[in-house]
Write an enzyme that holds these catalytic residues in place. Structure first.
Site, PDB file in Angstrom:
ATOM      1  N   ASP A   1       7.481 -58.528  -0.599  1.00  0.00           N
ATOM      2  CA  ASP A   1       7.601 -57.067  -0.519  1.00  0.00           C
ATOM      3  C   ASP A   1       7.050 -56.492   0.778  1.00  0.00           C
ATOM      4  O   ASP A   1       6.240 -55.560   0.765  1.00  0.00           O
ATOM      5  CB  ASP A   1       6.884 -56.424  -1.718  1.00  0.00           C
ATOM      6  CG  ASP A   1       7.428 -56.909  -3.046  1.00  0.00           C
ATOM      7  OD1 ASP A   1       8.614 -57.285  -3.097  1.00  0.00           O
ATOM      8  OD2 ASP A   1       6.677 -56.906  -4.031  1.00  0.00           O
TER       9      ASP A   1
ATOM     10  N   LYS B   1      16.811 -54.007 -10.029  1.00  0.00           N
ATOM     11  CA  LYS B   1      16.603 -53.288 -11.301  1.00  0.00           C
ATOM     12  C   LYS B   1      17.712 -52.270 -11.567  1.00  0.00           C
ATOM     13  O   LYS B   1      17.476 -51.069 -11.715  1.00  0.00           O
ATOM     14  CB  LYS B   1      15.241 -52.595 -11.343  1.00  0.00           C
ATOM     15  CG  LYS B   1      14.055 -53.567 -11.295  1.00  0.00           C
ATOM     16  CD  LYS B   1      12.741 -52.865 -11.546  1.00  0.00           C
ATOM     17  CE  LYS B   1      11.555 -53.796 -11.525  1.00  0.00           C
ATOM     18  NZ  LYS B   1      11.219 -54.299 -10.184  1.00  0.00           N
TER      19      LYS B   1
ATOM     20  N   ASP C   1      22.261 -48.393 -14.643  1.00  0.00           N
ATOM     21  CA  ASP C   1      23.257 -47.324 -14.763  1.00  0.00           C
ATOM     22  C   ASP C   1      24.473 -47.830 -15.540  1.00  0.00           C
ATOM     23  O   ASP C   1      24.508 -48.992 -15.961  1.00  0.00           O
ATOM     24  CB  ASP C   1      23.636 -46.820 -13.358  1.00  0.00           C
ATOM     25  CG  ASP C   1      23.921 -45.315 -13.356  1.00  0.00           C
ATOM     26  OD1 ASP C   1      24.555 -44.826 -14.315  1.00  0.00           O
ATOM     27  OD2 ASP C   1      23.517 -44.650 -12.390  1.00  0.00           O
TER      28      ASP C   1
ATOM     29  N   SER D   1       5.090 -55.254 -16.507  1.00  0.00           N
ATOM     30  CA  SER D   1       3.676 -55.555 -16.328  1.00  0.00           C
ATOM     31  C   SER D   1       2.817 -54.301 -16.220  1.00  0.00           C
ATOM     32  O   SER D   1       1.596 -54.373 -16.316  1.00  0.00           O
ATOM     33  CB  SER D   1       3.501 -56.386 -15.052  1.00  0.00           C
ATOM     34  OG  SER D   1       3.957 -55.650 -13.928  1.00  0.00           O
TER      35      SER D   1
ATOM     36  N   ARG E   1       1.453 -59.392  -3.655  1.00  0.00           N
ATOM     37  CA  ARG E   1       0.268 -59.150  -2.833  1.00  0.00           C
ATOM     38  C   ARG E   1      -0.722 -60.301  -2.836  1.00  0.00           C
ATOM     39  O   ARG E   1      -1.412 -60.522  -1.826  1.00  0.00           O
ATOM     40  CB  ARG E   1      -0.399 -57.834  -3.274  1.00  0.00           C
ATOM     41  CG  ARG E   1       0.344 -56.607  -2.753  1.00  0.00           C
ATOM     42  CD  ARG E   1      -0.068 -55.325  -3.443  1.00  0.00           C
ATOM     43  NE  ARG E   1       0.531 -55.224  -4.770  1.00  0.00           N
ATOM     44  CZ  ARG E   1       0.322 -54.194  -5.603  1.00  0.00           C
ATOM     45  NH1 ARG E   1      -0.470 -53.204  -5.237  1.00  0.00           N
ATOM     46  NH2 ARG E   1       0.920 -54.173  -6.778  1.00  0.00           N
TER      47      ARG E   1
HETATM   48  O1  S5P Z   1       7.355 -55.271 -14.740  1.00  0.00           O
HETATM   49  C1  S5P Z   1       7.475 -55.568 -13.564  1.00  0.00           C
HETATM   50  C2  S5P Z   1       8.696 -56.036 -13.036  1.00  0.00           C
HETATM   51  C3  S5P Z   1       8.752 -56.404 -11.704  1.00  0.00           C
HETATM   52  S1  S5P Z   1      10.206 -57.154 -11.155  1.00  0.00           S
HETATM   53  N1  S5P Z   1       6.401 -55.509 -12.737  1.00  0.00           N
HETATM   54  C4  S5P Z   1       6.463 -55.867 -11.407  1.00  0.00           C
HETATM   55  O2  S5P Z   1       5.431 -55.807 -10.739  1.00  0.00           O
HETATM   56  N2  S5P Z   1       7.656 -56.269 -10.859  1.00  0.00           N
HETATM   57  C5  S5P Z   1       7.779 -56.581  -9.409  1.00  0.00           C
HETATM   58  O3  S5P Z   1       6.945 -57.696  -9.114  1.00  0.00           O
HETATM   59  C6  S5P Z   1       7.347 -55.459  -8.476  1.00  0.00           C
HETATM   60  O4  S5P Z   1       8.444 -54.639  -8.122  1.00  0.00           O
HETATM   61  C7  S5P Z   1       6.791 -56.205  -7.282  1.00  0.00           C
HETATM   62  O5  S5P Z   1       7.852 -56.520  -6.392  1.00  0.00           O
HETATM   63  C8  S5P Z   1       6.266 -57.510  -7.858  1.00  0.00           C
HETATM   64  C9  S5P Z   1       4.770 -57.540  -8.105  1.00  0.00           C
HETATM   65  O6  S5P Z   1       4.069 -57.429  -6.909  1.00  0.00           O
HETATM   66  P1  S5P Z   1       2.472 -57.649  -6.803  1.00  0.00           P
HETATM   67  O7  S5P Z   1       2.178 -57.317  -5.387  1.00  0.00           O
HETATM   68  O8  S5P Z   1       1.811 -56.725  -7.776  1.00  0.00           O
HETATM   69  O9  S5P Z   1       2.218 -59.112  -7.122  1.00  0.00           O
END
Ligand code: S5P
Length: 260
Positions: free
Chosen positions: A39, A94, A97, A152, A231
């Site tokens: 990201d 994601k 629509d 999440s 991250r």
């Molecule tokens: O429920 C979700 C679904 C997704 S795809 N929660 C998420 O965090 N994601 C994605 O996973 C979010 O868009 C991001 O690209 C990644 C998590 O990133 P991190 O930096 O928190 O590990």
């Protein structure tokens, strides 16, 4: 045998979709269940990050719409890196629509996602039309889709019967839907992939609702198959080494789970 104790190679043999078969095979060969969530916002940074961490991952997840300098060269280079390091490309678009709209969002616009992404994901909220639209574009190209059955983030609404109905929608479209974004095992069908975001080496949260679990919790206790890490890798001082640590932690949790 439940999918908790089947090996990746045994599960690959049960898959009707070529992409899930390929992913399980890569996971077995490279000994990794790690998905890098790349990201970052510049294409140079993206390609450097992916080249460094490529040996440790089975899949790279992108958000191409956060790149400040997106162009066709980026996806050409990304596709070359996927061949070099043997991983799949997952655009985390994601879709959410009606079928007719997602057809255009998936195949057209600036990004032409269906031209280069092996896998995309979709929310189940619009009903099966979203899957039918994506399938119309993606199936002839050998692509596949994941449904977001759980999230999440704290306070999210993808719970209970919504999650169950999403699993049902996947089962009814097994030729194109290869699994789920989820935070625990939600289907006992061993051909479905369970992919979990919100993973760090220590549990916790960020300031905007993201919640983190550890690889051993996600793979070992909750029975998911793949960890998605953003991250935790790209903000580390040494992303390649961080990716290696997540690779080891995730794969160890899988090996331990199978021995139990
Ligand atoms: O429920 C979700 C679904 C997704 S795809 N929660 C998420 O965090 N994601 C994605 O996973 C979010 O868009 C991001 O690209 C990644 C998590 O990133 P991190 O930096 O928190 O590990």
């Amino acid at each position: 045998k439940s999918n908790n104790i089947l090996k990746y190679s045994e599960r690959a043999a049960l898959c009707s979709n070529g992409l899930s078969r390929r992913l399980f095979t890569i996971m077995e060969q490279k000994k990794t269940n790690l998905v890098l969530s790349a990201d970052v916002t510049s294409s140079k940074e993206l390609l450097q990050l992916v080249d460094k961490t490529g040996p440790h991952v089975c899949m790279v997840k992108t958000h191409v719409d956060i790149l400040e300098d997106f162009n066709q060269d980026v996806v050409d280079s990304l596709t070359k890196l996927a061949a070099k390091h043997d991983f799949l490309i997952f655009e985390d678009r994601k879709f959410a629509d009606i079928g007719n709209t997602v057809v255009h969002q998936y195949s057209g616009g600036l990004y032409r996602i269906s031209e280069w992404a092996d896998v995309v994901n979709a929310h189940a909220i619009p009903g099966p039309g979203v899957v039918q639209g994506l399938k119309k574009v993606g199936a002839p190209k050998g692509r596949a889709c994941l449904l977001i059955a759980e999230m999440s983030s704290s306070g999210n609404l993808a719970t209970g019967s919504y999650t169950q109905d999403t699993v049902k929608m996947a089962e009814e479209n097994k030729d194109f839907v290869i699994g789920f974004i989820c935070v625990s095992k939600i289907s006992s069908n061993p051909s479905f992939l369970h992919m979990t975001p919100g993973v760090q080496l220590e549990a916790g949260q960020d300031s905007l609702g993201q919640q983190y679990l550890t690889p051993s919790e996600v793979i070992g206790k909750r029975g998911s198959d793949l960890i998605i890490v953003g991250r935790g890798i790209y903000q580390a001082q040494d992303p390649a080494n961080a990716a290696k640590q997540f690779q080891i932690a995730g794969y160890d949790a899988y090996v331990t789970r199978m021995a139990e």
